[in-house]
Enzyme design. Structure first.
Site, short mmCIF file in Angstrom:
data_model
loop_
_atom_site.label_atom_id
_atom_site.label_comp_id
_atom_site.label_asym_id
_atom_site.label_seq_id
_atom_site.Cartn_x
_atom_site.Cartn_y
_atom_site.Cartn_z
N GLY A 53 7.00 35.25 43.52
CA GLY A 53 8.41 34.86 43.40
C GLY A 53 8.79 34.01 44.58
O GLY A 53 8.12 34.05 45.61
N CYS A 80 1.08 38.55 45.32
CA CYS A 80 1.90 37.81 46.27
C CYS A 80 3.25 38.50 46.47
O CYS A 80 3.29 39.60 47.01
CB CYS A 80 2.04 36.35 45.83
SG CYS A 80 2.69 35.31 47.14
N TYR A 81 4.35 37.89 46.03
CA TYR A 81 5.64 38.57 46.18
C TYR A 81 5.60 39.95 45.52
O TYR A 81 6.17 40.92 46.04
CB TYR A 81 6.77 37.72 45.55
CG TYR A 81 8.10 38.44 45.54
CD1 TYR A 81 8.90 38.48 46.67
CD2 TYR A 81 8.53 39.12 44.39
CE1 TYR A 81 10.10 39.18 46.67
CE2 TYR A 81 9.73 39.82 44.38
CZ TYR A 81 10.52 39.84 45.53
OH TYR A 81 11.70 40.53 45.52
N HIS A 166 -3.46 34.67 45.39
CA HIS A 166 -3.27 34.39 43.97
C HIS A 166 -4.60 34.39 43.21
O HIS A 166 -5.31 33.38 43.19
CB HIS A 166 -2.59 33.02 43.80
CG HIS A 166 -1.15 33.04 44.19
ND1 HIS A 166 -0.14 33.43 43.34
CD2 HIS A 166 -0.55 32.77 45.37
CE1 HIS A 166 1.01 33.39 43.95
NE2 HIS A 166 0.80 32.98 45.20
N GLU A 168 -4.98 34.26 40.10
CA GLU A 168 -4.87 33.53 38.83
C GLU A 168 -5.22 32.05 38.95
O GLU A 168 -5.48 31.40 37.95
CB GLU A 168 -3.46 33.71 38.25
CG GLU A 168 -2.32 33.01 39.01
CD GLU A 168 -1.78 33.80 40.20
OE1 GLU A 168 -2.49 34.71 40.68
OE2 GLU A 168 -0.68 33.51 40.66
N ASP A 224 0.60 21.61 17.23
CA ASP A 224 1.27 22.85 16.82
C ASP A 224 1.65 22.85 15.34
O ASP A 224 1.35 23.80 14.62
CB ASP A 224 2.52 23.09 17.68
CG ASP A 224 2.18 23.13 19.16
OD1 ASP A 224 1.01 23.38 19.49
OD2 ASP A 224 3.08 22.91 19.99
N LYS A 364 -0.70 27.28 24.36
CA LYS A 364 -1.28 26.07 23.75
C LYS A 364 -2.80 26.17 23.58
O LYS A 364 -3.35 25.79 22.55
CB LYS A 364 -0.93 24.87 24.63
CG LYS A 364 -1.24 23.54 24.02
CD LYS A 364 -0.09 23.14 23.15
CE LYS A 364 -0.24 21.77 22.54
NZ LYS A 364 1.01 21.39 21.87
#
Ligand code: XMP
Length: 508
Positions: A53, A80-81, A166, A168, A224, A364
């Site tokens: 955040g 993290c946050y 992080h 990710e 899509d 996506k």
């Protein structure tokens, strides 16, 4: 279905965390930190990830969560946050420090379930100022960097884990493995989320929901709406009708390809409207980009409405809403989404009972995988995004038939050269722009006074920011040579080397 909650505290990588969980074959949901404890308790989550955040736990209006979150008995990973929030809420101490930013060496305790299979020395991506200075009771430190005394901590009896870095992002090379460890070792997930099971289940659900009632789909030729249409077709066959409005501003041969694929290959009930003349006459002499957009949007609805009226009342209208649209609209309400996204205004002009959004749970990259599951060609599944107003916003100034042909040909050559070089999947968007500038040139013995074509190619993960793509000079060279040789009316090619911001991706 087993699922992980990604509790969103406003960090920039939150959707990425959710995608990484899904790449680990577990369904994830992103919900705001304001989600009530009852909703979380009743959500059936196997684990919770607290995201990063932008603020400090000490700032005014800090995004905090009640202690009750840590009393649910659900495994939690703070990132993290989220790590600082965990410490701050259950008895640790967070301090305001100096920034640690970028790739940093990390020492981990490989005996922790979180770091199983990871060497004692690895690398991570840090981006923080505050840090955990004192861990809560019952925790132990399981990773450090030179500057960060608590790069990770765990409480194995409560299944709480926290990482200051992080995992990710790709700059933490073993971050994917760490998330895998949390999901499987700590949360005990089995990994049931795959696109093949999604595809089978969705077709079954659509069959059941729709039965033999009528469905209408506005097909744009984009990924899509195309995947949504093929899914629906598998479920309801001829009860699906697709309307494809070709405004004439698509890329070279694209209109034909859409027709060939949907009518020819899939045998879908397709109404293709060639409305090029209508659009071109409305656009004649218009050079203001926003006016062009407005005309195209309005005209599109008019043409679509005329066709829909011929069909009469339908039971369902298909929308190609995807998960980021749902998250970004805040509360995931279909009514809200349609006013913000997709075919703006379209639902208002159609007589239908209900909206059906078969892709609303997918990111996506998952939509693309479903497309491949359905046997759709890669050229369609990996199609780059294309603006609704099409080439109209890539012809600077007013639009004429001559300019349109010229741009279609130049753009086709550029895309062909990029694809031949095998770099098309690495580039987010790449296209040609017809500037309204003419300049002097020489050809044979004579002088020319012809158009300048700009080539634009960007790498991006979200299209909100982008960098110009470092396309090899040889590829630019062959594209440039071919365009000036094969497209008459062009004598100069430039390559756009600005990032976004300050520039935008499109030129108009
Ligand atoms: P910009 O140029 O704003 O583009 O950096 C960001 C992304 O949005 C697309 N784009 C549009 N898409 N209608 C659309 O449907 C539009 O009017 C429009 N303008 C830009 C652009 O292609 C890029 O992917």
């Amino acid at each position: 279905m087993e699922k992980i909650l990604v509790l969103d505290f406003g960090g920039q990588y939150n959707q990425l965390i959710a995608r990484r969980v899904r790449e680990n074959n577990v369904y994830s949901e992103v919900r705001p930190y304001t989600t009530s404890i009852e909703d979380i308790r009743n959500g059936g989550y196997k684990g919770i990830i607290l995201t990063g955040g932008p603020k400090s736990v000490y700032s005014a209006n800090a995004a905090l969560y009640d202690k009750a979150l840590f009393e649910l008995g659900i495994p939690i990973l703070g990132i993290c946050y989220g790590a600082q929030l965990m410490a701050h809420t259950i008895g640790g101490v967070v301090e305001v420090g100096h920034s640690e930013y970028g790739k940093v060496g990390l020492s981990v305790d490989s005996a922790s379930l979180l770091f199983e299979g990871i060497d004692a020395h690895t690398t991570c991506w840090m981006s923080h100022t505050d840090y955990i200075n004192q861990i809560p009771l019952g925790f132990r430190i399981i990773a450090k960097t030179d500057d960060c005394p608590v790069a990770a901590m765990e409480n194995i009896s409560r299944n709480f884990y926290a990482v200051q870095f992080h995992p990710e992002v790709m700059h933490t090379p073993l971050g994917f493995k760490m998330l895998h460890n949390f999901i499987y070792n700590v949360c005990g997930c089995l990994g049931e989320w795959t696109m093949s099971s999604f595809t089978v289940r969705t077709i079954e659900n659509l069959k059941e929901k729709i039965g033999d009632r009528k469905v209408l789909c506005a097909l744009s030729g984009g990924v899509d709406s195309s995947v949504a249409a093929v899914l629906l077709h598998k479920a309801v066959g001829d009860n699906l009708v697709c309307i494809f409005v070709d405004h004439g501003l698509l890329r070279k041969d694209e209109g034909k390809q859409v027709e060939e694929l949907f009518r020819g290959v899939y045998d879908i009930n397709l109404i293709a409207v060639d409305a090029k003349e209508q659009f071109m006459s409305k656009l004649a002499g218009v050079s203001d980009p926003e006016k062009k957009r407005k005309i195209i949007g309005e005209e599109f609805i008019r043409v679509f409405e005329a066709e829909a009226r011929k069909i009469g009342k339908v039971d369902f209208l298909v929308q190609g809403t995807i998960y980021p649209d749902v998250i970004e609209s805040g509360i995931g309400d279909a009514a809200l989404i349609k006013s913000h996204h997709n075919v703006g205004g379209l639902p208002d002009c159609i007589d239908f009972e209900e909206i059906v959004e078969p892709l609303r749970d997918l990111f996506k990259d998952e939509v693309r995988k479903v497309g491949l599951e359905l046997g759709m060609p890669e050229s369609m599944v990996y199609r780059q995004p294309f603006p609704g107003p099409g080439l109209a916003v890539r012809i600077i100034g007013d639009i004429t038939e001559e300019k349109l042909t010229l741009l279609k040909d130049a753009d086709f050559i550029f895309r062909d050269e990029v694809a031949k070089a095998g770099i098309d999947r690495e580039i987010g968007q790449y296209f040609a722009v017809l500037t309204d500038m003419k300049s002097v040139g020489v050809m044979g013995d004579g002088r020319t006074y012809d158009y300048t074509v700009a080539l634009r190619a960007v790498t991006t993960s979200d299209f909100m920011t982008a960098d110009w793509a470092r396309i090899p000079f040889e590829v630019l060279d062959s594209a440039s040579r071919r365009i000036v040789n094969e497209v008459s009316g062009v004598n100069r090619i430039v390559y756009d080397i600005t990032s976004k911001p300050p520039a935008t991706i499109e030129w108009e």
